[in-house]
Design a protein around this motif. Sequence first.
Motif, short mmCIF file in Angstrom:
data_model
loop_
_atom_site.label_atom_id
_atom_site.label_comp_id
_atom_site.label_asym_id
_atom_site.label_seq_id
_atom_site.Cartn_x
_atom_site.Cartn_y
_atom_site.Cartn_z
N MET A 72 35.13 43.31 49.55
CA MET A 72 36.33 44.01 49.99
C MET A 72 37.08 44.62 48.81
SD MET A 72 38.38 45.04 52.32
CE MET A 72 37.78 44.19 53.79
N SER A 73 37.19 43.90 47.70
CA SER A 73 37.88 44.41 46.52
C SER A 73 37.19 45.65 45.97
CB SER A 73 37.96 43.33 45.44
OG SER A 73 38.83 42.29 45.82
N LEU A 74 35.86 45.60 45.88
CA LEU A 74 35.11 46.74 45.36
C LEU A 74 35.24 47.96 46.28
CD1 LEU A 74 31.90 44.88 44.13
CD2 LEU A 74 33.68 45.90 42.71
N MET A 207 41.73 46.92 41.69
CA MET A 207 40.99 45.66 41.64
C MET A 207 41.89 44.46 41.37
SD MET A 207 37.62 45.79 42.14
CE MET A 207 37.00 44.41 41.19
N GLU A 208 42.94 44.65 40.59
CA GLU A 208 43.77 43.52 40.19
C GLU A 208 45.06 43.39 40.99
OE1 GLU A 208 46.35 45.53 36.53
OE2 GLU A 208 44.65 44.22 36.10
N GLU A 209 45.33 44.30 41.91
CA GLU A 209 46.55 44.24 42.70
C GLU A 209 46.51 43.03 43.65
OE1 GLU A 209 49.87 44.28 44.46
OE2 GLU A 209 49.53 45.73 42.86
N PRO A 219 46.96 38.69 57.50
CA PRO A 219 45.77 37.83 57.39
C PRO A 219 44.44 38.57 57.52
CG PRO A 219 46.59 37.72 59.61
CD PRO A 219 47.50 38.68 58.88
N GLY A 220 44.47 39.88 57.67
CA GLY A 220 43.23 40.59 57.96
C GLY A 220 42.41 40.97 56.74
N ILE A 221 43.09 41.24 55.61
CA ILE A 221 42.41 41.73 54.41
C ILE A 221 42.50 40.69 53.30
CG2 ILE A 221 42.30 43.58 52.71
CD1 ILE A 221 41.64 44.49 55.52
N HIS A 222 41.34 40.27 52.80
CA HIS A 222 41.27 39.30 51.71
C HIS A 222 40.55 39.95 50.53
CE1 HIS A 222 42.51 35.81 54.18
NE2 HIS A 222 41.92 36.48 55.16
N THR A 223 41.22 40.01 49.39
CA THR A 223 40.60 40.54 48.16
C THR A 223 40.49 39.43 47.12
OG1 THR A 223 42.72 41.21 47.23
CG2 THR A 223 41.57 42.82 48.62
N MET A 224 39.80 39.72 46.04
CA MET A 224 39.64 38.70 44.99
C MET A 224 40.97 38.22 44.42
SD MET A 224 36.18 39.54 42.80
CE MET A 224 36.41 41.29 42.60
N VAL A 242 36.13 30.60 37.36
CA VAL A 242 34.94 31.28 37.88
C VAL A 242 35.32 32.57 38.58
CG1 VAL A 242 33.05 31.12 39.54
CG2 VAL A 242 33.59 29.16 38.11
N PHE A 243 36.32 32.51 39.44
CA PHE A 243 36.72 33.70 40.19
C PHE A 243 37.33 34.74 39.25
CE2 PHE A 243 38.34 35.48 44.32
CZ PHE A 243 37.12 35.43 44.95
N SER A 244 38.03 34.29 38.23
CA SER A 244 38.59 35.22 37.25
C SER A 244 37.49 35.95 36.49
CB SER A 244 39.48 34.46 36.26
OG SER A 244 40.57 33.86 36.91
N MET A 245 36.41 35.24 36.16
CA MET A 245 35.29 35.87 35.48
C MET A 245 34.62 36.91 36.38
SD MET A 245 35.15 34.79 32.41
CE MET A 245 33.59 35.62 32.06
N ILE A 246 34.48 36.58 37.66
CA ILE A 246 33.89 37.54 38.61
C ILE A 246 34.77 38.78 38.71
CG2 ILE A 246 33.23 37.92 41.01
CD1 ILE A 246 32.53 34.95 41.18
N LEU A 247 36.08 38.58 38.71
CA LEU A 247 37.02 39.70 38.78
C LEU A 247 36.98 40.54 37.51
CD1 LEU A 247 39.32 41.06 40.39
CD2 LEU A 247 40.91 39.44 39.35
N LEU A 248 36.63 39.91 36.39
CA LEU A 248 36.61 40.60 35.10
C LEU A 248 35.35 41.43 34.89
CD1 LEU A 248 38.34 40.78 32.48
CD2 LEU A 248 36.99 38.87 31.60
N ILE A 249 34.26 41.06 35.54
CA ILE A 249 32.97 41.71 35.30
C ILE A 249 33.00 43.22 35.59
CG2 ILE A 249 30.57 41.85 36.12
CD1 ILE A 249 30.63 38.78 36.34
#
Length: 273
Positions: A72-74, A207-209, A219-224, A242-249
């Motif tokens: 969803m974030s991408l 991506m970071e918002e 409750p409908g939209i979930h992003t990183m 772990v999730f922060s690293m995935i967001l950083l990639i």
Amino acid sequence: MKRLYYGLGKAKFLEYLLFAVFLLFFYGPLFHMLTLSFAGQYEYPDVIPRTFGFKWWNYILTKGQMVESIGMSLMLAVVVTLCSLIICLPAAYAIARFSFKGRSLVRLSFLLTNAFPKMGIYTAMAVVFYKLKLIGTFPGVVLVHIVNTMMFMVWIPSGSFRTVHIQQEESARDVGASPLRVFFQITMPMAWPGVVVASLYTFLGSMEEAQGTLLIGLPGIHTMPSELYGIIMSFPETAGAVFSMILLIPSIILLIIFRKYLSAETLSNGLKM
């Protein structure tokens, strides 16, 4: 240390010392987050985890909602970037090419969304979006993200458009080229570096918002970033790492690909009034 000081000289020693402090404060937190993401057993105040493993990577990547939030974030970042290009590039070109009363004030107005606490803006938007039934919808989150990224997509391209000499556009028009053909074949290629930089900032900003997505998207939209809040509050900090690293990639990949466009000249052109 004294031998190093006298061997390098005072100026060179201070230069290396400042560089070491910069590396410590800039890369230290990133290195710590990387080690935590592969931690098996970690307890505060340990600096280095006692054991390493992929426990929390497996946990994050096997949770359906968390994996969906990555996609969803991408997708959201791509849609926001494309919509911002469509909406903001004409405005950037008009500000760069046409002289009108209050032009500087119009450019300055795009800073207003970043000049005040964003939660107040999001709360006001939520009231309007609730009446328009946009709360918890994908279009509602896209609109919130566009509001945040308009500054980049207007300021930087408008500076790039000003660097294109108007005589080049007029020469193409004189030989029969249409306005659209002039824009896409003359103006856009020459202003391309600034447009790329603005698109990159827009993509990474989307991506970071987190705050706007939480208030408008749930409750409908979930992003990183919105999922990261829940992970930090409900699970050990190793899971958040772990999730922060995935967001950083994605950010690292894009910065590597488009690093040639991230020059001081391109950025300074976008900041000229």
